[in-house]
Design a protein around this motif. Sequence first.
Motif, PDB file in Angstrom:
ATOM      1  N   GLY A 136       0.958  -1.239  -0.167  1.00 36.58           N
ATOM      2  CA  GLY A 136      -0.072  -0.118  -0.223  1.00 36.58           C
ATOM      3  C   GLY A 136       0.897   1.101  -0.243  1.00 36.58           C
ATOM      4  O   GLY A 136       0.515   2.257  -0.574  1.00 36.58           O
ATOM      5  N   LEU A 164      -1.226   4.625   7.090  1.00 37.31           N
ATOM      6  CA  LEU A 164      -0.686   3.168   7.131  1.00 37.31           C
ATOM      7  C   LEU A 164       0.412   3.334   8.090  1.00 37.31           C
ATOM      8  O   LEU A 164       0.389   2.335   8.758  1.00 37.31           O
ATOM      9  CB  LEU A 164      -0.016   2.997   5.657  1.00 37.31           C
ATOM     10  CG  LEU A 164      -1.286   2.769   4.510  1.00 37.31           C
ATOM     11  CD1 LEU A 164      -0.515   2.402   3.139  1.00 37.31           C
ATOM     12  CD2 LEU A 164      -1.892   1.087   4.966  1.00 37.31           C
ATOM     13  N   HIS A 180      -5.174   2.177   2.949  1.00 41.64           N
ATOM     14  CA  HIS A 180      -5.329   1.292   1.950  1.00 41.64           C
ATOM     15  C   HIS A 180      -6.194   1.785   1.019  1.00 41.64           C
ATOM     16  O   HIS A 180      -6.237   2.004  -0.085  1.00 41.64           O
ATOM     17  CB  HIS A 180      -5.484  -0.075   2.543  1.00 41.64           C
ATOM     18  CG  HIS A 180      -4.331  -0.956   2.828  1.00 41.64           C
ATOM     19  ND1 HIS A 180      -3.254  -1.264   2.069  1.00 41.64           N
ATOM     20  CD2 HIS A 180      -4.507  -1.780   3.876  1.00 41.64           C
ATOM     21  CE1 HIS A 180      -2.546  -2.007   2.847  1.00 41.64           C
ATOM     22  NE2 HIS A 180      -3.228  -2.345   3.800  1.00 41.64           N
TER      23      HIS A 180
END
Length: 210
Positions: A136, A164, A180
């Motif tokens: 990601g 993230l 994500h």
Amino acid sequence: MMTDQSFSQSRLSADLETLHARLKDKALTLAEVEQALRGRGPAILLILLALPFCFVAIPGLSVPFGIAICLIGARLAIGREPWLPHFVMHRRLSTARSAQLLTGAIKVARQLEKFVRPRLAFLYTGPGMLRLIGLGIVIASLGLMLPLPIPFSNSIPAWAVVLLAIGMMEKDGLCVLLGHLTAMGTWVFIGLTSAFAVGGLQRFLDSLPL
């Protein structure tokens, strides 16, 4: 191989404030920041690299910073310890830029700490989840590297990286999920705005007299 670490420690904003006070009026390197915040892993580097782009576009920096973020994400994705070249880790930021970066990081950390907490563990501890987080980050960094003259084209992928990284550092599965989704949203946004731009240009050209 990457190993899961425990981040049950002081608040990130408090650590950043201590670092800011200790290194006030000094030009910093990423190596010094990582050393001072040891125990938080590669996530703190990702946050500091992405943070400058969360609110404004900084001409000329999205490509080198994006490459650095991509390298860290790629190493996570293949299950290796994150690594950046020596010249990147030891290049000094200006005193003004160092202060701006730490001040911005403190403000964002304070806001995120209001809702960040350990939850949805399967999104960061399940089989292959750390590698998925790395993927990601790579996807978001590729969007960050594109020098597009489109508003928010840097901000969206930068927030994806921050979410993230925060999720990975503070074991918050919701942040990981939002990261994500934001990373995927980056490319949806770029695709739609590019399609509208091309369509608008085509209509303009069609309207010109032959």
